[in-house]
Structures are given as structure tokens and as C-alpha cells.
Design a protein around this motif. Structure first.
Motif, PDB file in Angstrom:
ATOM      1  N   ALA A 105     -51.785  43.500  28.443  1.00 31.43           N
ATOM      2  CA  ALA A 105     -51.765  44.081  27.099  1.00 31.43           C
ATOM      3  C   ALA A 105     -51.496  45.575  27.206  1.00 31.43           C
ATOM      4  O   ALA A 105     -51.892  46.224  28.171  1.00 31.43           O
ATOM      5  CB  ALA A 105     -53.096  43.844  26.400  1.00 31.43           C
ATOM      6  N   VAL A 106     -50.830  46.093  26.189  1.00 28.82           N
ATOM      7  CA  VAL A 106     -50.561  47.521  26.084  1.00 28.82           C
ATOM      8  C   VAL A 106     -51.180  48.011  24.782  1.00 28.82           C
ATOM      9  O   VAL A 106     -50.924  47.433  23.718  1.00 28.82           O
ATOM     10  CB  VAL A 106     -49.043  47.814  26.086  1.00 28.82           C
ATOM     11  CG1 VAL A 106     -48.780  49.289  25.848  1.00 28.82           C
ATOM     12  CG2 VAL A 106     -48.403  47.334  27.384  1.00 28.82           C
ATOM     13  N   PHE A 107     -52.006  49.052  24.869  1.00 30.84           N
ATOM     14  CA  PHE A 107     -52.587  49.696  23.692  1.00 30.84           C
ATOM     15  C   PHE A 107     -51.995  51.093  23.615  1.00 30.84           C
ATOM     16  O   PHE A 107     -52.207  51.913  24.497  1.00 30.84           O
ATOM     17  CB  PHE A 107     -54.106  49.734  23.810  1.00 30.84           C
ATOM     18  CG  PHE A 107     -54.802  50.357  22.637  1.00 30.84           C
ATOM     19  CD1 PHE A 107     -54.455  50.027  21.342  1.00 30.84           C
ATOM     20  CD2 PHE A 107     -55.820  51.268  22.831  1.00 30.84           C
ATOM     21  CE1 PHE A 107     -55.100  50.596  20.245  1.00 30.84           C
ATOM     22  CE2 PHE A 107     -56.484  51.843  21.753  1.00 30.84           C
ATOM     23  CZ  PHE A 107     -56.117  51.503  20.455  1.00 30.84           C
ATOM     24  N   ASP A 108     -51.229  51.345  22.573  1.00 26.13           N
ATOM     25  CA  ASP A 108     -50.468  52.588  22.430  1.00 26.13           C
ATOM     26  C   ASP A 108     -50.693  53.169  21.033  1.00 26.13           C
ATOM     27  O   ASP A 108     -49.796  53.144  20.181  1.00 26.13           O
ATOM     28  CB  ASP A 108     -48.993  52.278  22.674  1.00 26.13           C
ATOM     29  CG  ASP A 108     -48.100  53.499  22.642  1.00 26.13           C
ATOM     30  OD1 ASP A 108     -48.611  54.626  22.812  1.00 26.13           O
ATOM     31  OD2 ASP A 108     -46.884  53.322  22.440  1.00 26.13           O
ATOM     32  N   PRO A 109     -51.912  53.699  20.757  1.00 23.04           N
ATOM     33  CA  PRO A 109     -52.227  54.148  19.403  1.00 23.04           C
ATOM     34  C   PRO A 109     -51.398  55.338  18.916  1.00 23.04           C
ATOM     35  O   PRO A 109     -51.278  55.555  17.714  1.00 23.04           O
ATOM     36  CB  PRO A 109     -53.709  54.504  19.481  1.00 23.04           C
ATOM     37  CG  PRO A 109     -53.950  54.808  20.918  1.00 23.04           C
ATOM     38  CD  PRO A 109     -53.014  53.914  21.682  1.00 23.04           C
ATOM     39  N   ILE A 110     -50.817  56.104  19.830  1.00 22.31           N
ATOM     40  CA  ILE A 110     -49.994  57.238  19.394  1.00 22.31           C
ATOM     41  C   ILE A 110     -48.493  56.911  19.437  1.00 22.31           C
ATOM     42  O   ILE A 110     -47.661  57.787  19.258  1.00 22.31           O
ATOM     43  CB  ILE A 110     -50.296  58.507  20.228  1.00 22.31           C
ATOM     44  CG1 ILE A 110     -50.026  58.272  21.711  1.00 22.31           C
ATOM     45  CG2 ILE A 110     -51.718  58.965  20.002  1.00 22.31           C
ATOM     46  CD1 ILE A 110     -50.110  59.534  22.545  1.00 22.31           C
ATOM     47  N   HIS A 111     -48.176  55.636  19.667  1.00 22.57           N
ATOM     48  CA  HIS A 111     -46.801  55.140  19.643  1.00 22.57           C
ATOM     49  C   HIS A 111     -45.882  55.893  20.610  1.00 22.57           C
ATOM     50  O   HIS A 111     -44.749  56.221  20.282  1.00 22.57           O
ATOM     51  CB  HIS A 111     -46.249  55.173  18.215  1.00 22.57           C
ATOM     52  CG  HIS A 111     -47.098  54.406  17.264  1.00 22.57           C
ATOM     53  ND1 HIS A 111     -46.902  53.079  17.014  1.00 22.57           N
ATOM     54  CD2 HIS A 111     -48.181  54.773  16.534  1.00 22.57           C
ATOM     55  CE1 HIS A 111     -47.806  52.655  16.156  1.00 22.57           C
ATOM     56  NE2 HIS A 111     -48.608  53.665  15.849  1.00 22.57           N
TER      57      HIS A 111
END
Length: 95
Positions: free
Chosen positions: A7-13
Motif C-alpha cells: 500500500a502507498v499512503f500519499d496524503p500530500i499527493h
């Protein structure tokens, strides 16, 4: 390495327009998944806005395959303590 899921979590895109993505290894190639679930594991990931360890932010949380958030150990302990208090029991007196 042959990791089945990641999984990749990229809250700042930084990497893409999506905040979260799940990939599954299929025939030696990682393919994006439509849902944030890990197949036969019965687990998934969800975005959650709230406080964790004193910091209010958007977090990635575990959930079941229906999307119901799984509680942390501390959250479970807090719920149990609240139930005990409702029954007139002081959790601090239990041990």
C-alpha cells in the motif's frame, strides 16, 4: 522480493492524485487494485480523520472487508473502561 500486496499512503499527493493505493502481485507484475482491501486476508485500509497519540490529522487505518474500522489496542481499552464505569466499576480498582 515477491511481496504479495503493498500500500502507498500519499496524503500530500507527491506521487499521484490519489491519497492511497493498493497494489497486488499478479504474474510477477504489481497491478493497482480498485479497492483498498487485501483479498483473502479480509483486511483493508481506510482514511480516517482524528487524533492519534495527541496529533489530529488524516491517518491510514486498518478496517475489515466491509470497511468497518478496526480499533487500536488503546481504543479497545478505553471502550472497555467506559463500559465498566457505566456498570459502576472503577477500572483502576481492578488490578
Amino acid at each position: 522480493m515477491g511481496v504479495t500486496w503493498y500500500a502507498v499512503f500519499d496524503p500530500i499527493h507527491y506521487l499521484s492524485e490519489k491519497s492511497q493505493s493498493v497494489f497486488a502481485l499478479e504474474r510477477s507484475v504489481y497491478r493497482p487494485q480498485q479497492q483498498m482491501t487485501f483479498g483473502e486476508l479480509g483486511l483493508g485500509l481506510m482514511l480516517w480523520e482524528g487524533e492519534f497519540e495527541g496529533v489530529t490529522h488524516q491517518w491510514l487505518r486498518w478496517c475489515d472487508r466491509e470497511g468497518k474500522m478496526l480499533f487500536t489496542g488503546q481504543e479497545r481499552a478505553d471502550l472497555l473502561a467506559a463500559k465498566l464505569r457505566e456498570m459502576g466499576v472503577d477500572p483502576g480498582d481492578l488490578g
